[in-house]
Structures are given as C-alpha cells and as structure tokens.
Design a protein around this motif. Structure first.
Motif, PDB file in Angstrom:
ATOM      1  N   GLY A  55     -23.345  25.464  35.154  1.00 17.88           N
ATOM      2  CA  GLY A  55     -22.317  24.534  34.699  1.00 17.88           C
ATOM      3  C   GLY A  55     -22.636  23.765  33.438  1.00 17.88           C
ATOM      4  O   GLY A  55     -21.906  22.834  33.090  1.00 17.88           O
ATOM      5  N   LEU A  56     -23.693  24.147  32.721  1.00 20.20           N
ATOM      6  CA  LEU A  56     -24.016  23.447  31.482  1.00 20.20           C
ATOM      7  C   LEU A  56     -23.071  23.868  30.362  1.00 20.20           C
ATOM      8  O   LEU A  56     -22.599  25.004  30.312  1.00 20.20           O
ATOM      9  N   ASN A  57     -22.825  22.959  29.446  1.00 18.59           N
ATOM     10  CA  ASN A  57     -22.116  23.264  28.210  1.00 18.59           C
ATOM     11  C   ASN A  57     -23.117  23.395  27.069  1.00 18.59           C
ATOM     12  O   ASN A  57     -24.285  22.998  27.190  1.00 18.59           O
ATOM     13  N   GLN A  58     -22.666  23.938  25.950  1.00 15.86           N
ATOM     14  CA  GLN A  58     -23.589  24.196  24.851  1.00 15.86           C
ATOM     15  C   GLN A  58     -24.307  22.930  24.392  1.00 15.86           C
ATOM     16  O   GLN A  58     -25.497  22.971  24.067  1.00 15.86           O
ATOM     17  N   TRP A  59     -23.593  21.801  24.372  1.00 17.24           N
ATOM     18  CA  TRP A  59     -24.238  20.574  23.916  1.00 17.24           C
ATOM     19  C   TRP A  59     -25.330  20.099  24.871  1.00 17.24           C
ATOM     20  O   TRP A  59     -26.219  19.368  24.480  1.00 17.24           O
ATOM     21  N   ASP A  60     -25.262  20.529  26.127  1.00 17.36           N
ATOM     22  CA  ASP A  60     -26.304  20.141  27.083  1.00 17.36           C
ATOM     23  C   ASP A  60     -27.636  20.821  26.772  1.00 17.36           C
ATOM     24  O   ASP A  60     -28.696  20.230  26.952  1.00 17.36           O
TER      25      ASP A  60
END
Length: 282
Positions: free
Chosen positions: A221-226
C-alpha cells in the motif's frame, strides 16, 4: 525486480547537487514541522477516518515546493498533499517526489518516528534523495551511483542474517479489510523471524536498513512518495528493493533486504498473497 544503485541519468556531480538541495530543504521543512508538532490537530482525512492530514503536512509541502521551484524553476513536483505540478517538461528534466511528513499519525501523537522525504527523479528513475528525521536530528542522503550517507557519513548495510534471525520492519494500511489480511500474513511471518517492528514511517524504515537498525522490510500500500528517497538510501548502502516476482517496488508490495535475505523474505511472502487484500469476496 530488486535493484541496487548504479547507472546514470545525469552525472554523479549533478546528482550530488540535487541531493544536497533536497537535504537542505528537507532539513528546513523538518525544523518547521518539529516546532509545530506540539498541539497539532487533524485537519482532514484521506482514505479512511484514521488516515489523517494535519495542517503541518500542507504547510511543509508548500515550503518544499516553494524552495524547490525557486532553486530550479520549471522542474516538476509530485507531492502527497498537493498532487503534481507538471513543470516545463522537456527531456532530462527533474521531477521531485515529496512526502512532507511521512508518519503523520506518529507526528500527531508527538512521537519521533516521522520524516520529511524528498527525491529527485529523472526519466522515471530516482537519482538523488534526502530523508530528514527531525526529532532524531538526522538527515540521510543518497546519490545514484554515489553512495548513501547519514549526516555526511557513508553508510554500508551489514551482511544480513538468515530469515530466522532477521528483525523485520513492516507497516499496515488503513482500510479494515486490508488490515485484516495483513494480520493473517503476519501470523505466518512472525513465527519464522526473530521479531517484527512497526515504526509507522516507510521512509524511516527503509533508511534504518542502511545502518543495520533492522534487517528487512515489507509493506503493502505504499505510494511513490513513501519509498522514493528512502529506497535509494537503502539501495546505495547495498540493500535490494523490489516487489514480488521480479517487479520493482510498487503499491502492491515493497520488499527490502540484503542479498540472500531478500530472496528468503520474498519466497515467504509470495505464497501468502501478501500483495493482495485477501481472497476475493473474503
């Protein structure tokens, strides 16, 4: 596909300058956020009522965008709170990937495990990044092909142990169904490893691998900014970062560990459907 550092979209010196710019801005935004942490409240929610945004998330991102675009007019910026500013376009242009506060719930509760993450991406590849952890007084930086650093000191991840002796960092989503399945996955993982840590900031977790504060990491569930800046810090210290079945790090699942341990963790997670929210209709 698990990847390590290497390659060049720009020269190392140009990438180092991007990392230094990111580090200075991340440090400034982190200091601003640290000063405002006490007494902060929820401004809004995102995916669920427990997935929160504070006023400082927005203020931090506004400062970061202003500083980046003042220093480099025409660059693109993708931020968690403000979306994407496409910039002037053109071949070889830089897109900045920004998480103004990674670990907002920790921030809301006055904890120290939160970070400001800024990465520079060229032609779809992260080439430089910085992660500031203000309450620890730390700034991690990384340059593609040029190493990773903690407060200017080079980082080299230690040789990883086997899976049974590994300290595993992970995180959980906010959607109740996803959390329930992640708990099911964890039921199998936990007896197979030394222990589990849930710190609440993907950027901090990834950087911790570079200095041996954890042995491996996985999260759905991570996004690229994470992960953008933290993954480069880990990779340049010798850590492999990827998804399942040869995929790169992605929202379905991100895995990070040193060689050997990466494969062990991957092979444990793959049959558990850790990159899903459980059986359809379950």
């Amino acid at each position: 596909m698990a990847t390590t550092g290497g390659g060049a979209a720009e020269g190392v010196e140009e990438r180092r300058a991007l990392a230094e710019l990111a580090a200075g801005i991340a440090r400034e935004a982190g200091e601003l956020a640290a000063e405002g942490q006490e007494g902060i409240g929820v401004l809004a929610t995102k995916s669920t009522p427990t997935d929160v945004v504070t006023a400082m998330d927005q203020s931090s991102e506004e400062l970061i965008r202003e500083r980046l675009l003042t220093a480099r007019p025409g660059d693109a910026v993708l931020g968690e709170e403000g979306g994407e500013d496409a910039g002037a376009g053109g071949a070889g242009r830089v897109r900045w990937v920004v998480d103004p506060i990674d670990g907002t719930v920790n921030y809301l509760y006055g904890r120290e495990e939160w970070a400001v993450s800024i990465a520079a991406e060229v032609e779809g590849r992260v080439v430089a990044g910085a992660v500031a952890v203000p309450r620890r007084g730390q700034v991690y930086t990384a340059v593609l092909g040029g190493g990773s650093f903690l407060d200017g000191r080079p980082l080299q991840a230690p040789k990883p142990p086997s899976l049974e002796f590994a300290l595993v960092a992970t995180g959980f989503g906010y959607d109740p169904r996803r959390r329930a399945w992640q708990a099911e996955v964890l039921r199998t993982v936990l007896p197979r490893v030394r222990d589990i840590r849930r710190n609440g900031s993907a950027a901090v977790d990834l950087c911790s691998l570079a200095q041996g504060r954890a042995d491996c990491y996985y999260e759905r569930g991570l996004n690229q900014w994470d992960w953008a800046a933290g993954a480069l810090v880990a990779q340049e210290a010798g850590v492999l970062v990827g998804g399942l079945r040869g995929a790169p790090a992605n929202p379905d699942l991100t895995i990070a560990a040193g060689p050997g341990l990466f494969e062990e963790l991957h092979d444990l997670l793959e049959p558990l459907d850790a990159d899903t929210d459980g059986p359809a209709g379950g």
